[in-house]
Motif scaffolding. Structure first.
Motif, PDB file in Angstrom:
ATOM      1  N   ARG A 173      57.206  66.793  36.279  1.00  0.00           N
ATOM      2  CA  ARG A 173      56.607  67.108  34.783  1.00  0.00           C
ATOM      3  C   ARG A 173      56.519  66.144  33.896  1.00  0.00           C
ATOM      4  NH1 ARG A 173      61.146  70.142  35.227  1.00  0.00           N
ATOM      5  NH2 ARG A 173      62.190  69.207  33.667  1.00  0.00           N
ATOM      6  N   LEU A 174      55.013  65.720  33.554  1.00  0.00           N
ATOM      7  CA  LEU A 174      54.897  64.395  33.047  1.00  0.00           C
ATOM      8  C   LEU A 174      54.120  64.520  31.653  1.00  0.00           C
ATOM      9  CD1 LEU A 174      54.339  61.297  33.667  1.00  0.00           C
ATOM     10  CD2 LEU A 174      51.804  62.002  34.194  1.00  0.00           C
ATOM     11  N   ALA A 175      54.441  63.807  30.630  1.00  0.00           N
ATOM     12  CA  ALA A 175      53.980  63.822  29.272  1.00  0.00           C
ATOM     13  C   ALA A 175      52.830  62.743  29.234  1.00  0.00           C
ATOM     14  CB  ALA A 175      54.973  63.552  28.139  1.00  0.00           C
ATOM     15  N   VAL A 210      42.485  63.538  36.848  1.00  0.00           N
ATOM     16  CA  VAL A 210      42.751  63.000  38.219  1.00  0.00           C
ATOM     17  C   VAL A 210      44.333  63.011  38.548  1.00  0.00           C
ATOM     18  CG1 VAL A 210      43.079  60.476  39.224  1.00  0.00           C
ATOM     19  CG2 VAL A 210      41.248  60.673  37.875  1.00  0.00           C
ATOM     20  N   LEU A 211      45.052  63.170  37.316  1.00  0.00           N
ATOM     21  CA  LEU A 211      46.716  63.535  37.800  1.00  0.00           C
ATOM     22  C   LEU A 211      46.767  64.851  38.124  1.00  0.00           C
ATOM     23  CD1 LEU A 211      48.173  61.494  34.723  1.00  0.00           C
ATOM     24  CD2 LEU A 211      48.261  61.004  37.164  1.00  0.00           C
ATOM     25  N   LEU A 219      51.278  68.132  34.129  1.00  0.00           N
ATOM     26  CA  LEU A 219      51.158  67.773  32.829  1.00  0.00           C
ATOM     27  C   LEU A 219      51.575  68.810  31.644  1.00  0.00           C
ATOM     28  CD1 LEU A 219      47.853  66.032  33.077  1.00  0.00           C
ATOM     29  CD2 LEU A 219      50.118  65.204  33.798  1.00  0.00           C
ATOM     30  N   VAL A 220      52.195  67.794  30.743  1.00  0.00           N
ATOM     31  CA  VAL A 220      52.760  68.384  29.428  1.00  0.00           C
ATOM     32  C   VAL A 220      52.094  67.856  28.316  1.00  0.00           C
ATOM     33  CG1 VAL A 220      55.098  68.828  28.102  1.00  0.00           C
ATOM     34  CG2 VAL A 220      55.216  68.739  30.291  1.00  0.00           C
ATOM     35  N   ASP A 221      51.732  68.825  27.669  1.00  0.00           N
ATOM     36  CA  ASP A 221      50.759  68.419  26.235  1.00  0.00           C
ATOM     37  C   ASP A 221      51.817  67.751  25.316  1.00  0.00           C
ATOM     38  OD1 ASP A 221      48.966  68.121  24.437  1.00  0.00           O
ATOM     39  OD2 ASP A 221      48.796  70.234  23.743  1.00  0.00           O
ATOM     40  N   ALA A 222      51.368  66.423  25.322  1.00  0.00           N
ATOM     41  CA  ALA A 222      51.923  65.552  24.359  1.00  0.00           C
ATOM     42  C   ALA A 222      51.433  65.563  23.066  1.00  0.00           C
ATOM     43  CB  ALA A 222      52.215  64.179  24.977  1.00  0.00           C
ATOM     44  N   ALA A 223      50.433  66.181  22.551  1.00  0.00           N
ATOM     45  CA  ALA A 223      49.835  66.037  21.240  1.00  0.00           C
ATOM     46  C   ALA A 223      50.807  66.253  20.195  1.00  0.00           C
ATOM     47  CB  ALA A 223      48.559  66.703  21.260  1.00  0.00           C
ATOM     48  N   ALA A 224      51.533  67.325  20.486  1.00  0.00           N
ATOM     49  CA  ALA A 224      52.244  68.066  19.422  1.00  0.00           C
ATOM     50  C   ALA A 224      53.350  66.872  18.861  1.00  0.00           C
ATOM     51  CB  ALA A 224      52.875  69.382  19.712  1.00  0.00           C
ATOM     52  N   GLY A 225      53.776  66.000  20.030  1.00  0.00           N
ATOM     53  CA  GLY A 225      55.006  65.218  19.861  1.00  0.00           C
ATOM     54  C   GLY A 225      54.580  63.892  19.027  1.00  0.00           C
ATOM     55  N   ILE A 226      53.267  63.540  18.842  1.00  0.00           N
ATOM     56  CA  ILE A 226      52.919  62.278  18.191  1.00  0.00           C
ATOM     57  C   ILE A 226      52.354  62.607  16.869  1.00  0.00           C
ATOM     58  CG2 ILE A 226      51.291  60.262  18.715  1.00  0.00           C
ATOM     59  CD1 ILE A 226      51.145  61.117  21.497  1.00  0.00           C
ATOM     60  N   LYS A 227      52.863  61.591  15.898  1.00  0.00           N
ATOM     61  CA  LYS A 227      52.545  61.904  14.511  1.00  0.00           C
ATOM     62  C   LYS A 227      51.334  61.229  14.372  1.00  0.00           C
ATOM     63  CE  LYS A 227      57.300  61.419  12.983  1.00  0.00           C
ATOM     64  NZ  LYS A 227      58.295  60.572  12.092  1.00  0.00           N
ATOM     65  N   PRO A 228      50.529  61.456  13.433  1.00  0.00           N
ATOM     66  CA  PRO A 228      48.857  60.991  13.184  1.00  0.00           C
ATOM     67  C   PRO A 228      49.227  59.377  13.051  1.00  0.00           C
ATOM     68  CG  PRO A 228      49.269  63.063  12.018  1.00  0.00           C
ATOM     69  CD  PRO A 228      50.572  62.811  12.622  1.00  0.00           C
ATOM     70  N   GLN A 249      59.780  65.130  32.702  1.00  0.00           N
ATOM     71  CA  GLN A 249      60.655  64.286  33.145  1.00  0.00           C
ATOM     72  C   GLN A 249      60.347  62.909  32.946  1.00  0.00           C
ATOM     73  OE1 GLN A 249      59.790  66.842  36.816  1.00  0.00           O
ATOM     74  NE2 GLN A 249      61.803  66.152  37.234  1.00  0.00           N
ATOM     75  N   GLN A 250      59.165  62.630  32.825  1.00  0.00           N
ATOM     76  CA  GLN A 250      58.527  61.235  32.755  1.00  0.00           C
ATOM     77  C   GLN A 250      57.577  61.353  31.554  1.00  0.00           C
ATOM     78  OE1 GLN A 250      57.293  59.791  36.525  1.00  0.00           O
ATOM     79  NE2 GLN A 250      59.011  59.785  37.278  1.00  0.00           N
TER      80      GLN A 250
END
Length: 314
Positions: A173-175, A210-211, A219-228, A249-250
């Motif tokens: 599980r990759l962010a 590619v991944l 893949l885990v959607d990381a957009a929600a965890g990042i502030k603008p 996991q990574q």
């Protein structure tokens, strides 16, 4: 009771065990596998008693499954040596797993077949880790026909899926964090342009594809965890923290380092989510091209240095 419920109840005991056991083969590089007896249930309601034929086909099914495991170089077949002292086929699952542990098995394959009608049968197959009592594989297959050829086809299909599941590691599980620009060129003071933003997103999307195609990552959607506007490349714990919060996991962060107007380096780093430890870091070396070539460079460095495919750039 419905057919689906009855087959569920029939095999439920196969997946319920009484605590972890020890297996001498649990840490072997080649998994040691024991194929246990399978059960059979006929709920078709046909007037002709076919018990003898069904038992013969079931025995052939299990024998073929054992042969497939024995001839698969990725696995090692083991058999119990207890002989007449072995627990009966209908003994509690814990006793059968204890027998497997004594035989040195790390994995037990078990299951059963249920005949629903003249032409429809179900095969439930499970693989259980002996050391942890964890279910590694559990699937219900449907096959048509009740003759030798139909059973042989079913065994071939079930065996292939089972063995592939046991030797193929689960995807990590990759962010995937958005690519960032680290501009050190003379024009860096002007900031990122709209074209830069577009090409950074294109590089992220290309690497995502590619991944996903590799099958090695989920893949885990990381957009929600990042502030603008949040930059991660200079934050010590941000990558791992975001990955942890998302249940990954990574984490993977890509960085485009722009040295000149047409000179850049694509870099990436992968960290463990639990402690932030660096798993792998790499870069493309100096490359020439405008920002529209970032995607090609990102795909190439990920393929060659993370996935190890050695693919040439297309």
């Amino acid at each position: 009771m419905s057919h689906r419920r009855s087959v569920h109840c029939l095999f439920l005991a196969l997946l319920v065990v009484a605590g972890p056991l020890r297996s001498a083969a649990a840490s072997d590089p080649v998994p040691a596998v024991m194929v246990d007896d399978f059960s059979y249930l006929d709920t078709s309601g046909e007037p002709i008693d076919q018990t003898a034929a069904h038992q013969r086909r079931l025995q052939a099914f299990v024998a073929a499954l054992k042969h497939d495991v024995a001839t698969d170089q990725r696995l090692r077949l083991v058999s119990p040596s207890c002989g007449a002292a072995c627990p009966a086929a209908d003994a509690p699952p814990a006793a059968r797993l204890q027998m497997a542990a004594a035989a040195g098995a790390g994995i037990v394959i078990t299951g059963g077949v249920q005949k629903l009608s003249t032409l429809v049968q179900w095969a439930r197959v499970a693989a259980i880790d002996v050391a942890s009592s964890r279910v590694l594989f559990d699937k219900l297959f449907t096959f048509r026909g009740d003759n030798d050829e139909a059973w042989e086809r079913a065994e071939t299909f079930v065996s292939r899926q089972m063995r592939e599941a046991l030797v193929t590691p689960a995807p990590v599980r990759l962010a995937l964090l958005p690519f960032e620009l680290d501009a050190t060129s003379a024009g860096a003071a002007l900031g990122e342009t709209e074209a830069d933003h577009k090409e950074l997103q294109a590089a992220t999307d290309a690497v995502r594809q590619v991944l996903e195609q590799s099958g090695r990552y989920r893949l885990v959607d990381a957009a929600a965890g990042i502030k603008p506007g949040q930059g991660l490349r200079a934050c010590d714990d941000c990558e791992a923290r975001i990955a942890r919060e998302l249940g990954a996991q990574q984490s993977l962060l890509g960085i485009i380092r722009r040295i000149g107007r047409t000179e850049y380096i694509v870099g990436f780093r992968v960290r463990q989510a639990d402690d932030g430890a660096l798993v792998l870091a790499g870069d493309s070396g100096l490359r020439l091209g405008a920002n529209y070539s970032w995607s090609r460079g990102a795909v190439r460095v990920i393929r060659e240095q993370l996935l190890g495919s050695g693919d040439s750039e297309r």
